[in-house]
Design a protein around this motif. Structure first.
Motif, short mmCIF file in Angstrom:
data_model
loop_
_atom_site.label_atom_id
_atom_site.label_comp_id
_atom_site.label_asym_id
_atom_site.label_seq_id
_atom_site.Cartn_x
_atom_site.Cartn_y
_atom_site.Cartn_z
N LYS A 99 0.82 -1.21 0.00
CA LYS A 99 0.00 0.00 0.00
C LYS A 99 0.86 1.26 0.00
O LYS A 99 0.53 2.26 -0.64
N GLU A 100 1.99 1.19 0.70
CA GLU A 100 2.86 2.37 0.77
C GLU A 100 3.46 2.71 -0.59
O GLU A 100 3.72 3.88 -0.88
N HIS A 101 3.65 1.71 -1.46
CA HIS A 101 4.16 1.98 -2.80
C HIS A 101 3.13 2.76 -3.61
O HIS A 101 3.47 3.68 -4.36
N ILE A 102 1.88 2.37 -3.46
CA ILE A 102 0.80 3.08 -4.16
C ILE A 102 0.72 4.52 -3.66
O ILE A 102 0.57 5.46 -4.45
N GLU A 103 0.85 4.71 -2.36
CA GLU A 103 0.79 6.05 -1.79
C GLU A 103 1.96 6.91 -2.25
O GLU A 103 1.80 8.12 -2.48
N VAL A 104 3.13 6.30 -2.38
CA VAL A 104 4.30 7.04 -2.87
C VAL A 104 4.05 7.57 -4.28
O VAL A 104 4.34 8.73 -4.59
N VAL A 105 3.49 6.71 -5.14
CA VAL A 105 3.20 7.14 -6.51
C VAL A 105 2.16 8.27 -6.52
O VAL A 105 2.31 9.26 -7.25
N LYS A 106 1.13 8.15 -5.72
CA LYS A 106 0.11 9.20 -5.66
C LYS A 106 0.72 10.52 -5.21
O LYS A 106 0.36 11.59 -5.73
N GLU A 107 1.64 10.46 -4.27
CA GLU A 107 2.29 11.68 -3.79
C GLU A 107 3.17 12.28 -4.89
O GLU A 107 3.17 13.50 -5.11
N LEU A 108 3.92 11.43 -5.58
CA LEU A 108 4.79 11.92 -6.65
C LEU A 108 3.99 12.55 -7.79
O LEU A 108 4.44 13.52 -8.42
N LYS A 109 2.81 12.01 -8.05
CA LYS A 109 2.00 12.51 -9.16
C LYS A 109 1.50 13.94 -8.94
O LYS A 109 1.06 14.60 -9.89
#
Length: 224
Positions: free
Chosen positions: A89-99
């Motif tokens: 889940k943290e990987h998905i959150e990292v991508v959302k933050e980067l976007k």
């Protein structure tokens, strides 16, 4: 200035269940194989499948069955390989933050059909701005073509992109050679390529090194 971030797929954005090898051994045992003894057959045809040279999973299965002379259920192995992939889940959150600040894509030597199924399982089909996958491009990293396709897909120049991967010799060196910034994910899990990476790292240094993807947001800001 960095405008785009590319992730490798396997062992970077996606990981594998720790039970994977045990379960693969159970599938292969009736045919006299373990995953370790079967892997050389799998790998040689997987490279062709992920390079788009073998077009379908059925043909992939046929080639392996022909060489091993056994009716190994390759489609079942593919199905389980997809199901055993885990996206934290943290990987998905990292991508959302980067976007919020960058364009974000996947740049991977893999089979796009399999990748899209994993994304569907996790309901993240629209998470990335672009998927650049070797099976569709028709070339695998470190061929320059797949990197140029990635840059083209997000309409950025090489110096405006950063690539995060766990393989130094196969992934990051070529990216650097084209002018991209590179971040090495030096995770605890090390694959068959780690011996080559150790040698390469004596003469090549990525722009940054991280231990997990949570570090990315701050590390990317520090790259010039």
């Amino acid at each position: 200035m960095i405008k785009a971030v590319f992730f490798d797929w396997g062992h970077v954005f996606a990981t594998f269940s720790k039970d994977r090898e045990r379960k693969l051994n159970a599938i292969l045992k009736p045919f006299g194989f373990t995953w370790k003894t079967f892997h050389p057959y799998w790998r040689q045809f997987y490279i062709l499948r992920s390079a788009g040279k073998i077009k379908t999973d059925k043909n992939f299965e046929n080639y392996i069955q022909r060489v091993t002379r056994k009716n190994i259920p390759v489609k079942a192995i593919i199905k389980n390989t997809i199901e055993w992939q885990f996206i934290p889940k943290e990987h998905i959150e990292v991508v959302k933050e980067l976007k919020k600040k960058y364009k974000v894509g996947i740049l991977s030597n893999y089979v796009e059909k399999w990748m899209r199924q994993v994304m569907k399982n996790y309901k993240i089909e629209n998470l990335f701005d672009a998927l650049i996958v070797s099976s569709t491009v028709g070339e695998r990293k470190p061929n320059a073509i797949i990197y140029y396709e990635a840059l083209k897909s997000l309409k950025v120049k090489a110096r405006e992109a950063v690539f995060i991967a766990d393989e130094v010799s196969e992934d990051l060196v070529a990216a650097s050679g084209l002018g991209m910034k590179t971040i090495w994910l030096n995770a605890d899990w090390r694959g068959w390529w780690s011996k080559d990476d150790k040698k390469v790292l004596t003469i090549y240094k990525p722009d940054a090194v991280i231990k997990n993807l949570r570090e990315l947001t701050s590390v990317i800001k520090s790259i010039k």
